[in-house]
Enzyme design. Structure first.
Site, PDB file in Angstrom:
ATOM      1  N   GLU A 174      30.668 -37.111   6.368  1.00 18.21           N
ATOM      2  CA  GLU A 174      31.232 -37.960   7.420  1.00 18.21           C
ATOM      3  C   GLU A 174      30.333 -39.184   7.630  1.00 18.21           C
ATOM      4  O   GLU A 174      29.395 -39.125   8.433  1.00 18.21           O
ATOM      5  CB  GLU A 174      31.324 -37.171   8.734  1.00 18.21           C
ATOM      6  CG  GLU A 174      32.185 -35.937   8.659  1.00 18.21           C
ATOM      7  CD  GLU A 174      32.695 -35.515  10.025  1.00 18.21           C
ATOM      8  OE1 GLU A 174      33.908 -35.404  10.190  1.00 18.21           O
ATOM      9  OE2 GLU A 174      31.871 -35.338  10.954  1.00 18.21           O
ATOM     10  N   HIS A 234      26.686 -32.120  13.328  1.00 13.48           N
ATOM     11  CA  HIS A 234      27.622 -33.244  13.455  1.00 13.48           C
ATOM     12  C   HIS A 234      26.842 -34.491  13.913  1.00 13.48           C
ATOM     13  O   HIS A 234      25.894 -34.375  14.704  1.00 13.48           O
ATOM     14  CB  HIS A 234      28.725 -32.900  14.459  1.00 13.48           C
ATOM     15  CG  HIS A 234      29.820 -33.911  14.467  1.00 13.48           C
ATOM     16  ND1 HIS A 234      29.719 -35.101  15.146  1.00 13.48           N
ATOM     17  CD2 HIS A 234      31.027 -33.935  13.851  1.00 13.48           C
ATOM     18  CE1 HIS A 234      30.832 -35.812  14.942  1.00 13.48           C
ATOM     19  NE2 HIS A 234      31.640 -35.118  14.156  1.00 13.48           N
ATOM     20  N   ASN A 293      38.399 -31.009  14.559  1.00 12.64           N
ATOM     21  CA  ASN A 293      37.285 -31.032  15.508  1.00 12.64           C
ATOM     22  C   ASN A 293      37.758 -31.715  16.790  1.00 12.64           C
ATOM     23  O   ASN A 293      37.930 -32.926  16.820  1.00 12.64           O
ATOM     24  CB  ASN A 293      36.113 -31.797  14.869  1.00 12.64           C
ATOM     25  CG  ASN A 293      34.969 -32.023  15.828  1.00 12.64           C
ATOM     26  OD1 ASN A 293      34.913 -31.417  16.904  1.00 12.64           O
ATOM     27  ND2 ASN A 293      34.034 -32.884  15.451  1.00 12.64           N
ATOM     28  N   TRP A 294      37.939 -30.911  17.827  1.00  8.26           N
ATOM     29  CA  TRP A 294      38.466 -31.456  19.092  1.00  8.26           C
ATOM     30  C   TRP A 294      37.398 -32.206  19.899  1.00  8.26           C
ATOM     31  O   TRP A 294      37.721 -32.848  20.894  1.00  8.26           O
ATOM     32  CB  TRP A 294      39.031 -30.316  19.956  1.00  8.26           C
ATOM     33  CG  TRP A 294      40.297 -29.724  19.425  1.00  8.26           C
ATOM     34  CD1 TRP A 294      40.893 -29.966  18.213  1.00  8.26           C
ATOM     35  CD2 TRP A 294      41.141 -28.772  20.097  1.00  8.26           C
ATOM     36  NE1 TRP A 294      42.044 -29.228  18.099  1.00  8.26           N
ATOM     37  CE2 TRP A 294      42.223 -28.485  19.233  1.00  8.26           C
ATOM     38  CE3 TRP A 294      41.082 -28.132  21.338  1.00  8.26           C
ATOM     39  CZ2 TRP A 294      43.236 -27.588  19.571  1.00  8.26           C
ATOM     40  CZ3 TRP A 294      42.087 -27.243  21.678  1.00  8.26           C
ATOM     41  CH2 TRP A 294      43.161 -26.975  20.807  1.00  8.26           C
ATOM     42  N   LYS A 295      36.147 -32.051  19.534  1.00  8.08           N
ATOM     43  CA  LYS A 295      35.038 -32.670  20.280  1.00  8.08           C
ATOM     44  C   LYS A 295      35.132 -32.266  21.768  1.00  8.08           C
ATOM     45  O   LYS A 295      35.527 -31.150  22.048  1.00  8.08           O
ATOM     46  CB  LYS A 295      35.031 -34.185  20.073  1.00  8.08           C
ATOM     47  CG  LYS A 295      35.103 -34.538  18.580  1.00  8.08           C
ATOM     48  CD  LYS A 295      34.835 -35.977  18.292  1.00  8.08           C
ATOM     49  CE  LYS A 295      34.937 -36.205  16.784  1.00  8.08           C
ATOM     50  NZ  LYS A 295      34.437 -37.480  16.378  1.00  8.08           N
ATOM     51  N   GLY A 320      39.018 -35.524  13.292  1.00  6.71           N
ATOM     52  CA  GLY A 320      38.633 -35.640  14.704  1.00  6.71           C
ATOM     53  C   GLY A 320      39.822 -36.030  15.556  1.00  6.71           C
ATOM     54  O   GLY A 320      40.697 -35.214  15.848  1.00  6.71           O
ATOM     55  N   GLY A 321      39.891 -37.301  15.929  1.00  8.99           N
ATOM     56  CA  GLY A 321      40.924 -37.816  16.832  1.00  8.99           C
ATOM     57  C   GLY A 321      42.343 -37.355  16.489  1.00  8.99           C
ATOM     58  O   GLY A 321      43.098 -36.942  17.373  1.00  8.99           O
ATOM     59  N   GLU A 371      27.419 -36.692  16.027  1.00  6.32           N
ATOM     60  CA  GLU A 371      27.338 -36.904  17.479  1.00  6.32           C
ATOM     61  C   GLU A 371      26.234 -36.041  18.084  1.00  6.32           C
ATOM     62  O   GLU A 371      25.626 -36.401  19.091  1.00  6.32           O
ATOM     63  CB  GLU A 371      28.708 -36.632  18.127  1.00  6.32           C
ATOM     64  CG  GLU A 371      29.641 -37.808  17.863  1.00  6.32           C
ATOM     65  CD  GLU A 371      31.103 -37.451  17.705  1.00  6.32           C
ATOM     66  OE1 GLU A 371      31.518 -36.369  18.142  1.00  6.32           O
ATOM     67  OE2 GLU A 371      31.840 -38.274  17.128  1.00  6.32           O
ATOM     68  N   GLY A 418      35.809 -42.239  14.134  1.00  6.98           N
ATOM     69  CA  GLY A 418      36.453 -42.787  15.331  1.00  6.98           C
ATOM     70  C   GLY A 418      36.640 -44.293  15.323  1.00  6.98           C
ATOM     71  O   GLY A 418      36.937 -44.888  16.348  1.00  6.98           O
ATOM     72  N   SER A 463      37.965 -40.994  10.602  1.00  5.76           N
ATOM     73  CA  SER A 463      39.235 -41.750  10.732  1.00  5.76           C
ATOM     74  C   SER A 463      40.321 -41.253   9.786  1.00  5.76           C
ATOM     75  O   SER A 463      41.121 -42.037   9.279  1.00  5.76           O
ATOM     76  CB  SER A 463      38.986 -43.251  10.531  1.00  5.76           C
ATOM     77  OG  SER A 463      38.127 -43.721  11.538  1.00  5.76           O
TER      78      SER A 463
HETATM   79  P1  PGA Z   1      37.460 -38.920  13.598  1.00  7.01           P
HETATM   80  O1  PGA Z   1      36.245 -37.896  13.745  1.00  7.01           O
HETATM   81  O2  PGA Z   1      38.493 -38.281  12.706  1.00  7.01           O
HETATM   82  O3  PGA Z   1      37.957 -39.132  14.999  1.00  7.01           O
HETATM   83  O4  PGA Z   1      36.922 -40.159  12.978  1.00  7.01           O
HETATM   84  C1  PGA Z   1      35.838 -37.069  12.688  1.00  7.01           C
HETATM   85  C2  PGA Z   1      34.684 -36.191  13.127  1.00  7.01           C
HETATM   86  O5  PGA Z   1      33.817 -36.664  13.872  1.00  7.01           O
HETATM   87  O6  PGA Z   1      34.593 -35.004  12.737  1.00  7.01           O
END
Ligand code: PGA
Length: 242
Positions: free
Chosen positions: A158, A90, A7-9, A217-218, A92, A164, A196
């Site tokens: 999640e 998600h 997930n590149w966000k 994510g990251g 966010e 993050g 994470s």
């Molecule tokens: P993260 O994000 O790996 O940066 O913690 C995961 C996500 O939000 O899908």
């Protein structure tokens, strides 16, 4: 099959960099029947990133097919851009944009009607007692309980405090959640873990939890790191074959 989804966000900020990340992964991932790799870039990059091996998903979708809905992207557009998957709910989007369960259910149904596999994200917001976690998760997955028609959904657990933050969730807690799902839902869904996740902690989760893969994510924006996670998943999948 192990799913490694990135997930590149809201990253990166330009097409040049998006291509660089995507095609580095594409070049180095040999393609493998045991590992399913997909990335979820921002909408504007979708049409420019194409591969037979690395699949694509969107980070969001609108529930109508087309019409007077300024700013929205429809499932038909996602299909046309080559998306096989779409993230739905998600955290966010739930907590920054304000999406509620009613909206999330509409998006989920829209994906299924248009043959896009939804990745339904859920997870508790804070570290609380497991009793409270169960109540929160049950509310988020309310519409899956008792519905057989939702069988093509993939779930992504999640916990928000892990996203993050570098605080990956304990494997025992992930297992408690997986057991809870098994008891509450009448279909055995595929479940990914996200929060994470990196190349140092993924092996332990694969070994200790009955998980189908990861939503990264990251670490999915760092090509070397993402490729390492894929490599670990490949080795794990291979060891399971024997
Ligand atoms: P993260 O994000 O790996 O940066 O913690 C995961 C996500 O939000 O899908």
């Amino acid at each position: 099959m192990v799913y490694i989804f990135g997930n590149w966000k809201c990253n990166p900020t330009n097409l040049k960099k998006a291509k660089e990340i995507f095609y580095t992964i594409e070049k180095n991932f040999k393609g493998n029947k045991k590992v399913n790799v997909a990335v979820f870039p921002p909408f504007v990059f979708l049409n420019s990133l194409n591969s037979e091996k690395v699949k694509k998903g969107a980070q969001d979708v609108f529930w109508e097919k087309q019409g007077a809905f300024t700013g929205e992207i429809s499932p038909l557009m996602l299909k046309d851009a080559g998306c096989r998957y779409c993230l739905v709910g998600h955290s966010e989007r739930r907590y920054i944009i304000g999406e509620n369960n009613e909206i999330i259910e509409k998006k989920l149904r829209s994906c299924l009607e248009n043959k896009i596999v939804p990745i339904l994200c859920f997870g508790e917001r804070e570290k609380v007692s497991f009793g409270k976690v169960k109540i929160e998760i049950k509310e988020q997955l309310k519409f899956l309980i008792n519905y057989k028609s939702f069988k093509n959904v993939i779930l992504a657990y999640e916990p928000v405090f892990s996203i993050g933050t570098g605080l990956v969730c304990d494997t025992s807690h992930i297992n408690d959640v997986l057991n809870f799902l098994k008891n509450e839902l009448n279909i055995k869904y595929k479940v990914l873990y996200g929060g994470s996740l990196n190349s140092k902690n993924c092996q332990e989760i694969l070994e200790k939890c009955d998980i189908n893969g990861f939503l990264v994510g990251g670490a999915s924006l760092k090509t070397r790191e993402f490729l390492k996670i894929i490599e670990i998943a490949e080795k794990y999948a291979k060891s399971k074959e024997k």
